[in-house]
Design a protein around this motif. Structure first.
Motif, PDB file in Angstrom:
ATOM      1  N   HIS A   1      -1.059 -15.133 -56.386  1.00 46.12           N
ATOM      2  CA  HIS A   1      -2.276 -14.226 -56.447  1.00 46.12           C
ATOM      3  C   HIS A   1      -2.224 -12.798 -55.522  1.00 46.12           C
TER       4      HIS A   1
ATOM      5  N   HIS B   1       3.561 -19.746 -58.556  1.00 48.29           N
ATOM      6  CA  HIS B   1       2.912 -18.974 -57.902  1.00 48.29           C
ATOM      7  C   HIS B   1       1.692 -18.125 -57.448  1.00 48.29           C
TER       8      HIS B   1
ATOM      9  N   GLU C   1      -4.665 -11.014 -62.156  1.00 51.10           N
ATOM     10  CA  GLU C   1      -3.885 -11.640 -62.914  1.00 51.10           C
ATOM     11  C   GLU C   1      -4.756 -12.113 -64.626  1.00 51.10           C
TER      12      GLU C   1
ATOM     13  N   HIS D   1      -1.022 -21.214 -59.396  1.00 48.00           N
ATOM     14  CA  HIS D   1      -1.383 -21.953 -60.522  1.00 48.00           C
ATOM     15  C   HIS D   1       0.688 -22.057 -61.302  1.00 48.00           C
TER      16      HIS D   1
END
Ligand code: ZN
Ligand code: ZN
Length: 215
Positions: free
Chosen positions: A145, A143, A149, A179
């Motif tokens: 962002h 995923h 996060e 990542h």
């Protein structure tokens, strides 16, 4: 306990000190700080400076105030480290234990697929914080962002981008990072992770279930 190698940024510690972070981020910062001498010392210096700046707020910043503030920061940073707070015996450090109202056994886990389980903790809606349990050797869905996060390891370890994160370590990810953290072998990895915007999953299946899992 081993040395913590991955820490909070100054911006996060300052935001925590100033009380400007979302509740979800406050919980992750407080939990890391309870485990980490280095960040506790830095937070202590920001707390001291914040007090000075508040006192000076009504008066105009006197000439030399910046120098005086910087001197105060370095003096505070040299003060002896405040003792580590007493920690519960389980996986959850004090602030998280208090928040959940218990340790791992008090968590209401939900399945996410791939053996991953999560539990979303109740906070204000400007950010989300959850516990993740990733089976040893398994990957989190790939995923990116949209916002920031924070991922704090509580048990086991994960590998990401050539780095290893173990108990106490915190990973700060932002828009630039896509990542795939992978839990290290040996033990399930349990993390506390906060994000201030929905994650953008790169593969279709996770994207379809995203609204239901509130990721
Ligand atoms: Zn730290
Ligand atoms: Zn991430």
């Amino acid at each position: 306990m081993r040395d913590i190698r991955h820490h909070l940024t100054d911006e996060l510690l300052m935001g925590y000190s100033a009380g400007t972070l979302p509740e979800a981020f406050n919980l992750v910062v407080a939990t890391h700080v309870s485990l980490c001498d280095e960040c506790r010392a830095r937070l202590h210096s920001f707390d001291a400076v914040g007090g000075v700046l508040l006192e000076e707020e009504s008066a105009s910043m006197a000439h030399g105030a910046l120098e005086a503030t910087l001197a105060l920061i370095s003096r505070k940073a040299q003060e002896p480290i405040q003792p580590k707070p007493k920690q519960p015996a389980g996986a959850f450090p004090g602030p998280l234990y208090d928040y959940v109202g218990g340790d791992l056994g008090a968590v209401n886990w939900k399945r996410m697929g791939g053996g991953v389980r999560q539990a979303i903790l109740k906070t204000s809606k400007d950010a989300t914080v959850r516990l993740l349990n990733i089976p040893a050797g398994a990957a989190m869905p790939d995923h990116g962002h949209k916002g920031m996060e924070l991922t704090l390891v509580l048990q086991g370890a994960f590998l990401d981008d050539g780095e290893r994160f173990a108990r106490g370590d915190i990973e700060v990810a932002n828009e630039d990072l896509a990542h795939t953290p992978i839990a290290d072998i040996g033990e399930d990895c349990i993390c506390l992770t906060a994000s201030d915007a929905p994650l953008t999953f790169n593969s279709l299946a996770p994207r379809l279930v995203q609204p239901f899992l509130r990721i």
